[in-house]
Design an enzyme around this catalytic site. Structure first.
Site, short mmCIF file in Angstrom:
data_model
loop_
_atom_site.label_atom_id
_atom_site.label_comp_id
_atom_site.label_asym_id
_atom_site.label_seq_id
_atom_site.Cartn_x
_atom_site.Cartn_y
_atom_site.Cartn_z
N GLY A 143 0.81 -1.22 0.00
CA GLY A 143 0.00 0.00 0.00
C GLY A 143 0.84 1.26 0.00
CB CYS A 211 0.38 4.56 -7.50
SG CYS A 211 0.55 6.23 -8.10
CB ILE A 273 5.88 -3.76 -16.27
CG1 ILE A 273 6.32 -5.19 -15.91
CG2 ILE A 273 5.76 -3.59 -17.76
CD1 ILE A 273 5.30 -6.27 -16.27
N GLY A 301 8.25 -11.04 -10.29
CA GLY A 301 9.18 -12.16 -10.35
C GLY A 301 9.11 -12.88 -11.69
#
Ligand SMILES: Cc1cc2nc3c(=O)[nH]c(=O)nc-3n(C[C@H](O)[C@H](O)[C@H](O)COP(=O)(O)O)c2cc1C
Length: 372
Positions: A143, A211, A273, A301
């Site tokens: 967050g 975000c 990204i 990952g």
């Protein structure tokens, strides 16, 4: 797999206070008996007569075109550990204009993905647990917590003081969504945070556009009108400090073209990204991460490498086609030396690894060995 420098079994606060761990820890002693967290990345190459500083990172000389993107480097202690292990471009985790809490623990879990996390697979449920295996894919859900600006500003200055020769600290920042906020107020919060970030003296700034945007559930980077307004305002605020735009995966070629135009006008680089969102459950099918709005969380990952490579190729194609000047920072699923070269071959000017570096603190050294 090695001891991760961020310990998923501990809370964010415990990591912040006690970390980093493993080979990034200040107490870590390498096999030859020498502490390895004091600029060893640069020194060890110097000892071997290597010609250093041969890569130009947005106007600054760096020992290698490789680093750690915004996220796992929580504070200056983590940055010190990363620089010490030879990660030459280190991004300080995204900060905000005010104090912001972290999501409840756990914040990192292993996710089981067969092969690539394609867009179709991301619509299905992924099973998460704390059993980390290679090739490593995780979900992370924090967050974007932030200390008060005065606190992070002082700590960022400390992080900058840990840069060795040929190393650069990048500071990531973003705007914060508030209830009943106007678009102008949202842009103003990005600008305020940009000003606070600039005051630290960081050589390079990165704005996190992957975000939440105001008014809906989407991300800023998928609202390209908002993205342009934010970038224009930040550029006015920071003068000629190099700026990186951090974005997510774009399905649509038109959006890639539009973002490339925005980058060419207001920034020096695109970093792509960020994570790919998916529904994450435990082995019994229950929501794996506790709390509201956490059924879906970002996956990163090995399983998202395909998407980072695709973005790298497309941004390069578009940039070269338009005669653009922005640089491309390839991020997503870099867990091995070969992955680094795959990104370079796809057109990345620089490459970064978050998840891969967390479980292999020697990744930068291994890449430098091969670069030689
Ligand atoms: C623990 C962790 C925390 C992250 N926090 C941030 C963040 O604060 N800001 C940001 O822009 N990206 C953040 N990210 C995303 C990474 O920068 C990166 O885009 C993503 O993890 C894909 O790279 P990877 O596959 O090498 O992990 C975070 C990633 C991880 C693993």
């Amino acid at each position: 797999m090695l001891i991760p420098f961020y310990d998923p079994e501990k809370t964010y606060e415990e990591n912040f206070e006690q970390g980093p761990f493993g080979a990034f820890a200040p107490t870590f002693v390498s096999e030859v008996g020498a502490p390895t967290t004091e600029g060893v990345g640069a020194d060890s190459l110097l000892e071997q007569g290597e010609s250093l500083l041969k890569y130009d990172f947005l106007g600054f000389k760096v020992n290698s075109p490789f680093g750690i993107p915004a996220g796992p480097l929580l504070n200056s202690n983590f940055c010190k550990g990363a620089f010490g292990q030879g990660f030459d471009i280190c991004v300080y985790k995204t900060v905000r204009s005010g104090i912001f809490p972290c999501h409840p623990w756990p914040n990192v879990l292993a996710v089981k993905v067969e092969g690539d996390l394609t867009y179709e697979k991301a619509q299905e449920k992924l099973i998460a647990d704390n059993n980390y295996t290679e090739p490593v894919s995780i979900t992370n859900s924090f967050g974007v917590p932030s200390r008060a600006p005065a606190v992070w500003q002082e700590d960022v200055r400390k992080a900058i003081s840990y840069e060795g020769d040929g190393q650069v600290l990048v500071l990531s920042f973003m705007g914060t969504v508030h209830e009943h906020q106007t678009p102008e107020e949202f842009v103003a919060d990005y600008t305020l945070t940009a000003r606070l970030a600039k005051e630290t003296g960081a050589k390079v700034l990165e704005t996190n556009l992957s975000c939440p945007n105001i008014g809906n559930e989407g991300l800023v980077c998928y609202d390209l009108d908002m993205t342009e307004k934010v970038c224009e305002a930040i550029r006015k605020e920071i003068g000629d400090i190099p700026l990186i735009l951090k974005v997510g995966y774009y399905k649509n070629y038109e959006d890639i073209k539009r973002l490339a135009e925005i980058a060419d006008k207001y920034a020096e680089a695109i970093s792509a990204i960020n994570t790919i969102p998916a529904v994450v459950v435990d082995k019994d099918g229950n929501q794996a991460l506790p709390g509201k709005n956490r059924l879906r969380s970002g996956v990163c990952g090995a399983s998202i490498k395909w998407a980072g490579l695709e973005m790298t190729k497309k941004f390069k194609e578009v940039r070269d086609g338009m005669g653009g000047k922005f640089k491309i920072i390839g991020v997503g699923g870099v867990t091995t030396v070969d992955d680094f070269f795959e990104y370079q071959n796809a057109g990345a000017d620089f490459v970064m690894s978050a998840t891969g570096a967390m479980w292999n603190p020697y990744l930068a050294r291994e890449i430098k060995e091969r670069l030689r």
